[in-house]
Scaffold this motif. Structure first.
Motif, PDB file in Angstrom:
ATOM      1  N   GLY A   1       7.230 -10.421   7.526  1.00 15.95           N
ATOM      2  CA  GLY A   1       7.790 -11.169   6.403  1.00 15.95           C
ATOM      3  C   GLY A   1       6.694 -11.863   5.610  1.00 15.95           C
ATOM      4  N   ALA A   2       5.734 -12.468   6.315  1.00 13.87           N
ATOM      5  CA  ALA A   2       4.611 -13.129   5.650  1.00 13.87           C
ATOM      6  C   ALA A   2       3.757 -12.119   4.897  1.00 13.87           C
ATOM      7  N   TYR A   3       3.508 -10.974   5.520  1.00 14.41           N
ATOM      8  CA  TYR A   3       2.715  -9.924   4.868  1.00 14.41           C
ATOM      9  C   TYR A   3       3.412  -9.431   3.598  1.00 14.41           C
ATOM     10  N   GLY A   4       4.727  -9.191   3.698  1.00 11.25           N
ATOM     11  CA  GLY A   4       5.492  -8.695   2.563  1.00 11.25           C
ATOM     12  C   GLY A   4       5.530  -9.690   1.416  1.00 11.25           C
ATOM     13  N   GLU A   5       5.694 -10.973   1.737  1.00 11.44           N
ATOM     14  CA  GLU A   5       5.741 -12.005   0.701  1.00 11.44           C
ATOM     15  C   GLU A   5       4.392 -12.107  -0.015  1.00 11.44           C
ATOM     16  N   ASN A   6       3.322 -12.081   0.756  1.00 16.18           N
ATOM     17  CA  ASN A   6       1.983 -12.175   0.168  1.00 16.18           C
ATOM     18  C   ASN A   6       1.704 -10.988  -0.755  1.00 16.18           C
ATOM     19  N   LYS A   7       2.092  -9.803  -0.307  1.00 16.24           N
ATOM     20  CA  LYS A   7       1.894  -8.598  -1.113  1.00 16.24           C
ATOM     21  C   LYS A   7       2.703  -8.662  -2.404  1.00 16.24           C
TER      22      LYS A   7
ATOM     23  N   ILE B   1       9.132 -12.437  20.774  1.00 12.99           N
ATOM     24  CA  ILE B   1       8.352 -11.332  20.209  1.00 12.99           C
ATOM     25  C   ILE B   1       9.073 -10.774  18.981  1.00 12.99           C
ATOM     26  N   LEU B   2      10.406 -10.659  19.066  1.00 10.26           N
ATOM     27  CA  LEU B   2      11.197 -10.183  17.932  1.00 10.26           C
ATOM     28  C   LEU B   2      11.067 -11.130  16.746  1.00 10.26           C
ATOM     29  N   ILE B   3      11.112 -12.436  17.021  1.00  9.44           N
ATOM     30  CA  ILE B   3      10.950 -13.434  15.961  1.00  9.44           C
ATOM     31  C   ILE B   3       9.541 -13.346  15.373  1.00  9.44           C
ATOM     32  N   ALA B   4       8.555 -13.127  16.243  1.00  9.22           N
ATOM     33  CA  ALA B   4       7.165 -13.018  15.793  1.00  9.22           C
ATOM     34  C   ALA B   4       6.981 -11.848  14.839  1.00  9.22           C
ATOM     35  N   LEU B   5       7.608 -10.718  15.146  1.00 11.99           N
ATOM     36  CA  LEU B   5       7.505  -9.548  14.270  1.00 11.99           C
ATOM     37  C   LEU B   5       8.144  -9.835  12.919  1.00 11.99           C
ATOM     38  N   PHE B   6       9.281 -10.513  12.944  1.00 14.86           N
ATOM     39  CA  PHE B   6       9.973 -10.890  11.708  1.00 14.86           C
ATOM     40  C   PHE B   6       9.069 -11.779  10.848  1.00 14.86           C
TER      41      PHE B   6
ATOM     42  N   ASN C   1      -1.159 -17.025  -0.167  1.00 16.49           N
ATOM     43  CA  ASN C   1      -2.139 -16.454   0.759  1.00 16.49           C
ATOM     44  C   ASN C   1      -2.393 -17.388   1.940  1.00 16.49           C
ATOM     45  N   ILE C   2      -2.517 -18.680   1.661  1.00 15.09           N
ATOM     46  CA  ILE C   2      -2.741 -19.665   2.726  1.00 15.09           C
ATOM     47  C   ILE C   2      -1.513 -19.773   3.627  1.00 15.09           C
ATOM     48  N   ALA C   3      -0.343 -19.898   3.001  1.00 17.25           N
ATOM     49  CA  ALA C   3       0.899 -20.067   3.770  1.00 17.25           C
ATOM     50  C   ALA C   3       1.209 -18.834   4.618  1.00 17.25           C
ATOM     51  N   SER C   4       1.007 -17.644   4.059  1.00 18.86           N
ATOM     52  CA  SER C   4       1.290 -16.420   4.816  1.00 18.86           C
ATOM     53  C   SER C   4       0.282 -16.238   5.944  1.00 18.86           C
TER      54      SER C   4
END
Length: 363
Positions: free
Chosen positions: A222-228, A213-218, A188-191
């Motif tokens: 990616g952080a949201y998906g990992e946390n979930k 911007i493309l890297i930012a979306l990735f 949670n902290i890292a994401s």
């Protein structure tokens, strides 16, 4: 993944190039010609990109080969315009193992840079005045190709150490935090840090470089998906298949017809059906099989059922089944106890189980 070019296998890992990779080649050619470069300069830039992404492949193999030491396998590497993605089955929950796996990729880039430095004539670049140096490095040439690759590998190592999921730095941060706290909190902290950095990338990208911007979306998703994913796995920890499986399931026979299956489909909430004969599982009739053959109601199920199904044990860990559902194309599995059919489990029921567990924990 659709729209990929298969480059072959190395260490039993498939290497693929996604179709969007062509955009980075076109973009490089455009920038080269726009800056006054020749077609030869553009071709040298493409050679540089090809060599750079070869280094990216080595980077991913650093992760993969280290992960193998801990029993984690990977099926493929996919090259995208923003870099490479290794499709590993899972990441070890042991923080020390994750730390080593995460560090292995950037370590490969640093090693490549050290090897390249042995073949670079550094004095050639230091002996020139700033104007001559700018001219010498204005385009990729055979003379400066190695210095470009050297710089790119250093940049890759540094960039990947940014503490933002799903990049290596984010996993390193999570591993270090997990040594002091639980994995869910660490993730949670890292994401959260990763998503904050992604927002910074968006603003910088708007002002200077749209590619960021493309890297930012990735990074953000990616952080949201990992946390979930980590939260979901935590909800399943300690639970077995029998805690969440479907027990009241309808069973069909091989000589039943699509019409029989449609009647069951419409009369209840089940979408997939187990086909049995003399108490033996013969196959699975998936929802898509029913819809695909709905215009042929009299066809026998034995002609359309899927015989290559996966069965799981009633006492298997739910965490493993969740990972199985996320790695395979199917989301419905038969459940056996001592080789006898006792039920089934699908993604829908597993999701409901996690919602109930989340509600119980939040009390």
């Amino acid at each position: 993944m659709k729209g990929v070019l298969n480059l072959g296998k190395l260490f039993n890992v498939k290497i693929e190039v996604h179709w969007t990779f062509i955009f980075i080649l076109l973009w490089v050619i455009f920038l080269e010609l726009k800056s006054g470069g020749t077609l030869q300069n553009a071709m040298m830039s493409i050679v540089f990109i090809a060599l750079l992404f070869t280094c990216v492949v080595f980077h991913e193999f650093g992760h993969i080969l280290t992960a193998r030491k801990f029993g984690v396998t990977a099926k493929k590497i996919t090259l995208l315009p923003i870099g490479g993605v290794a499709s590993m089955e899972t990441i070890p929950e042991n923080p020390k193992q994750e730390l080593l796996i995460s560090l292995a990729g950037p370590a490969v880039n640093i090693f490549i840079a050290l090897i390249l430095s042995l073949f670079i004539n550094i004095s050639f670049f230091f002996d020139q005045d700033p104007k001559q140096l700018e001219e010498a490095l204005s385009h990729v040439t055979p003379q400066n190709l190695l210095i470009y690759l050297f710089s790119a590998n250093i940049a890759l190592a540094i960039f990947n150490f940014i503490p933002a999921f799903p990049m290596d730095g984010g996993r390193v941060l999570r591993a270090i935090l997990a040594m002091k706290t639980d994995r869910v909190t660490a993730t949670n902290i890292a994401s959260g840090i990763g998503q904050f950095i992604a927002l910074i990338f968006v603003f910088v990208g708007i002002l200077y470089n749209p590619f960021l911007i493309l890297i930012a979306l990735f990074i953000f998703f990616g952080a949201y998906g990992e946390n979930k994913m980590v939260r979901q796995l935590a909800l399943l920890k300690g639970h077995k298949v029998h805690d969440a499986m479907l027990t009241n399931i309808s069973v069909l026979k091989p000589d039943d017809t699509i019409k029989d299956a449609i009647e069951l489909l419409l009369s209840g909430t089940e979408k997939n059906f187990v086909i049995t004969q003399n108490s033996q599982i013969e196959g699975i009739l998936y929802h898509q099989n029913i819809i695909k053959n709905s215009k042929k109601p009299d066809i026998a199920l034995q002609d359309v059922m899927d015989r290559s199904f996966t069965s799981i044990d009633v006492n298997a860990d739910l965490k493993d089944i969740f990972k199985l559902i996320n790695t395979e194309k199917r989301d419905f599995f038969v459940v056996k106890d001592n080789n006898a059919l006792v039920g089934a489990i699908d993604l829908s029921n597993l999701s409901e189980f996690m919602l109930i567990q989340a509600n119980l924990i939040s009390r």
